[in-house]
Design a protein around this motif. Structure first.
Motif, PDB file in Angstrom:
ATOM      1  N   UNK A  85      18.261  -7.593  33.761  1.00  0.00           N
ATOM      2  CA  UNK A  85      16.836  -7.924  33.834  1.00  0.00           C
ATOM      3  C   UNK A  85      16.507  -9.110  32.922  1.00  0.00           C
ATOM      4  N   UNK A  86      17.093  -9.102  31.721  1.00  0.00           N
ATOM      5  CA  UNK A  86      16.865 -10.219  30.799  1.00  0.00           C
ATOM      6  C   UNK A  86      17.356 -11.534  31.391  1.00  0.00           C
ATOM      7  N   UNK A  87      18.497 -11.473  32.075  1.00  0.00           N
ATOM      8  CA  UNK A  87      19.033 -12.686  32.704  1.00  0.00           C
ATOM      9  C   UNK A  87      18.103 -13.189  33.805  1.00  0.00           C
ATOM     10  N   UNK A  88      17.597 -12.246  34.623  1.00  0.00           N
ATOM     11  CA  UNK A  88      16.669 -12.633  35.692  1.00  0.00           C
ATOM     12  C   UNK A  88      15.398 -13.230  35.106  1.00  0.00           C
ATOM     13  N   UNK A  89      14.867 -12.605  34.022  1.00  0.00           N
ATOM     14  CA  UNK A  89      13.670 -13.150  33.367  1.00  0.00           C
ATOM     15  C   UNK A  89      13.919 -14.567  32.871  1.00  0.00           C
ATOM     16  N   UNK A  90      15.069 -14.782  32.224  1.00  0.00           N
ATOM     17  CA  UNK A  90      15.387 -16.100  31.688  1.00  0.00           C
ATOM     18  C   UNK A  90      15.524 -17.132  32.814  1.00  0.00           C
ATOM     19  N   UNK A  91      16.133 -16.705  33.933  1.00  0.00           N
ATOM     20  CA  UNK A  91      16.315 -17.634  35.051  1.00  0.00           C
ATOM     21  C   UNK A  91      14.977 -17.988  35.692  1.00  0.00           C
ATOM     22  N   UNK A  92      14.111 -16.977  35.867  1.00  0.00           N
ATOM     23  CA  UNK A  92      12.795 -17.239  36.450  1.00  0.00           C
ATOM     24  C   UNK A  92      11.988 -18.187  35.568  1.00  0.00           C
ATOM     25  N   UNK A  93      12.109 -18.009  34.243  1.00  0.00           N
ATOM     26  CA  UNK A  93      11.384 -18.877  33.319  1.00  0.00           C
ATOM     27  C   UNK A  93      11.957 -20.283  33.319  1.00  0.00           C
ATOM     28  N   UNK A 102      10.811 -11.450  43.471  1.00  0.00           N
ATOM     29  CA  UNK A 102      10.799 -10.886  44.824  1.00  0.00           C
ATOM     30  C   UNK A 102      12.215 -10.839  45.387  1.00  0.00           C
ATOM     31  N   UNK A 103      13.009 -11.890  45.113  1.00  0.00           N
ATOM     32  CA  UNK A 103      14.390 -11.910  45.590  1.00  0.00           C
ATOM     33  C   UNK A 103      15.209 -10.814  44.917  1.00  0.00           C
ATOM     34  N   UNK A 104      14.889 -10.536  43.659  1.00  0.00           N
ATOM     35  CA  UNK A 104      15.621  -9.501  42.930  1.00  0.00           C
ATOM     36  C   UNK A 104      15.091  -8.100  43.211  1.00  0.00           C
ATOM     37  N   UNK A 105      13.927  -8.019  43.845  1.00  0.00           N
ATOM     38  CA  UNK A 105      13.349  -6.706  44.159  1.00  0.00           C
ATOM     39  C   UNK A 105      12.829  -5.963  42.949  1.00  0.00           C
ATOM     40  N   UNK A 106      12.406  -6.698  41.930  1.00  0.00           N
ATOM     41  CA  UNK A 106      11.865  -6.059  40.725  1.00  0.00           C
ATOM     42  C   UNK A 106      10.512  -6.685  40.403  1.00  0.00           C
ATOM     43  N   UNK A 107       9.611  -5.950  39.729  1.00  0.00           N
ATOM     44  CA  UNK A 107       8.315  -6.531  39.369  1.00  0.00           C
ATOM     45  C   UNK A 107       8.460  -7.553  38.258  1.00  0.00           C
ATOM     46  N   UNK A 108       7.584  -8.535  38.287  1.00  0.00           N
ATOM     47  CA  UNK A 108       7.558  -9.526  37.212  1.00  0.00           C
ATOM     48  C   UNK A 108       7.087  -8.856  35.931  1.00  0.00           C
ATOM     49  N   UNK A 109       7.504  -9.379  34.777  1.00  0.00           N
ATOM     50  CA  UNK A 109       7.052  -8.769  33.519  1.00  0.00           C
ATOM     51  C   UNK A 109       5.540  -8.897  33.369  1.00  0.00           C
ATOM     52  N   UNK A 110       4.951  -7.858  32.815  1.00  0.00           N
ATOM     53  CA  UNK A 110       3.506  -7.860  32.621  1.00  0.00           C
ATOM     54  C   UNK A 110       3.142  -8.725  31.427  1.00  0.00           C
ATOM     55  N   UNK A 111       2.064  -9.482  31.578  1.00  0.00           N
ATOM     56  CA  UNK A 111       1.575 -10.288  30.471  1.00  0.00           C
ATOM     57  C   UNK A 111       1.197  -9.356  29.324  1.00  0.00           C
TER      58      UNK A 111
END
Length: 235
Positions: A85-93, A102-111
Motif C-alpha cells: 500500500x505504501x508503494x502504491x501511495x508513493x507511486x500515485x503521488x 482505481x487500478x489497484x482496487x483500493x481506496x485513496x488515503x483519506x485527507x
C-alpha cells in the motif's frame, strides 16, 4: 460430600485406581458385589475416557500451536501488504495520478485534515431564573475541539413560531444563559449544534420548548421537552 472427584483428570485417575483394586491381583477380585461383567465394562469405560481425554489435550495443544502460527503468518502478511500500500501511495503521488487507486482496487488515503461531523448534542435541559433568564445545558456523546452553536425560536402569544435565530456559543461546560428572553411570549425554544474547527457541523439537536403563561396550561417557567416546528436555520 461427593463420592468421587468432579474434575475430569482427577476422576479418571481415581477410577483407574478403583478398578485396579476391584479387579484384585492374583488372589482375584475382593468380595464387593461387582460381577465380572461389571468389572470388564468399568475397565473399558476407564480406558476409553482416558484415551478421549488425552486426545482432547493433544488437540488443544495442537490448536494453540496452530493459532500461534496463524497469528505470526497474518502479522507477516499485514507487514508485507502494508508495504504494498505504501508503494502504491508513493507511486500515485510521484505520478500525480489518483487513478492508480482505481487500478489497484483500493481506496485513496483519506485527507487527515478532514474529519467527520460530530454527533448532535442531546438531553437539553433548562432552568428559568427568577429574573426571567434561561439557563440551558446539554450533553454530547463524544468529541473534543468542538464549539457549540445555540439557536432560539420564539412563539408570540397570538401567532405562529418565528424563525430560528442565532444566539451565540455555549460555554465549554456545555451551558448557555439567555439573558434576553422577551416578555409577552407563549414559549421559547432552544436547539444546539456542534461544529469542529475544521468546518464539519452536526445536525441540530431536538428543540427544547419552554412554555410560558396559562395559554399552554402550564405555570410560568415549566419545561415541555417537545420539538418545535422546524424552520429554516439561522446562524
Amino acid at each position: 460430600m461427593p463420592r468421587f472427584p468432579n474434575a475430569e483428570a482427577a476422576f479418571i485417575t481415581y477410577a483407574k485406581q478403583r478398578i485396579a483394586e476391584w479387579k484384585g491381583g492374583q488372589a482375584g477380585p475382593p468380595d464387593t458385589g461387582l460381577s465380572a461383567q461389571q468389572l470388564i465394562d468399568t475397565e473399558n469405560a476407564v480406558l476409553e475416557a482416558e484415551s478421549a481425554y488425552n486426545a482432547m489435550l493433544a488437540a488443544r495443544n495442537s490448536a494453540r500451536t496452530a493459532t500461534g502460527t496463524k497469528n505470526a503468518k497474518l502479522e507477516a502478511l499485514r507487514a508485507i501488504f502494508g508495504g504494498d500500500i505504501d508503494t502504491i501511495d508513493a507511486y500515485a503521488k510521484a505520478t500525480n495520478n489518483p487513478g492508480v487507486y482505481a487500478l489497484a482496487g483500493i481506496p485513496a488515503p483519506k485527507d487527515p485534515s478532514v474529519r467527520d461531523a460530530p454527533p448532535a448534542p442531546t438531553d437539553l435541559r433548562a432552568v428559568v431564573d427568577t429574573d426571567g433568564s434561561v439557563d440551558l445545558s446539554f450533553k454530547v456523546a463524544a468529541g473534543g475541539g468542538a464549539t457549540y452553536l445555540v439557536q432560539r425560536i420564539l412563539t408570540p402569544l397570538d401567532g405562529a413560531p418565528g424563525p430560528y435565530e442565532f444566539m451565540g456559543f455555549a460555554k465549554d461546560d456545555k451551558t448557555f444563559t439567555d439573558n434576553a428572553v422577551p416578555e409577552g411570549i407563549k414559549s421559547v425554544g432552544y436547539r444546539v449544534a456542534a461544529r469542529l474547527a475544521t468546518g464539519p457541523q452536526s445536525s441540530w439537536s431536538q428543540t427544547l420548548i419552554i412554555p410560558f403563561g396559562s395559554q399552554a396550561n402550564n405555570p410560568a417557567g415549566s419545561i415541555a421537552p417537545t420539538e418545535a416546528k422546524d424552520q429554516k436555520s439561522a446562524g
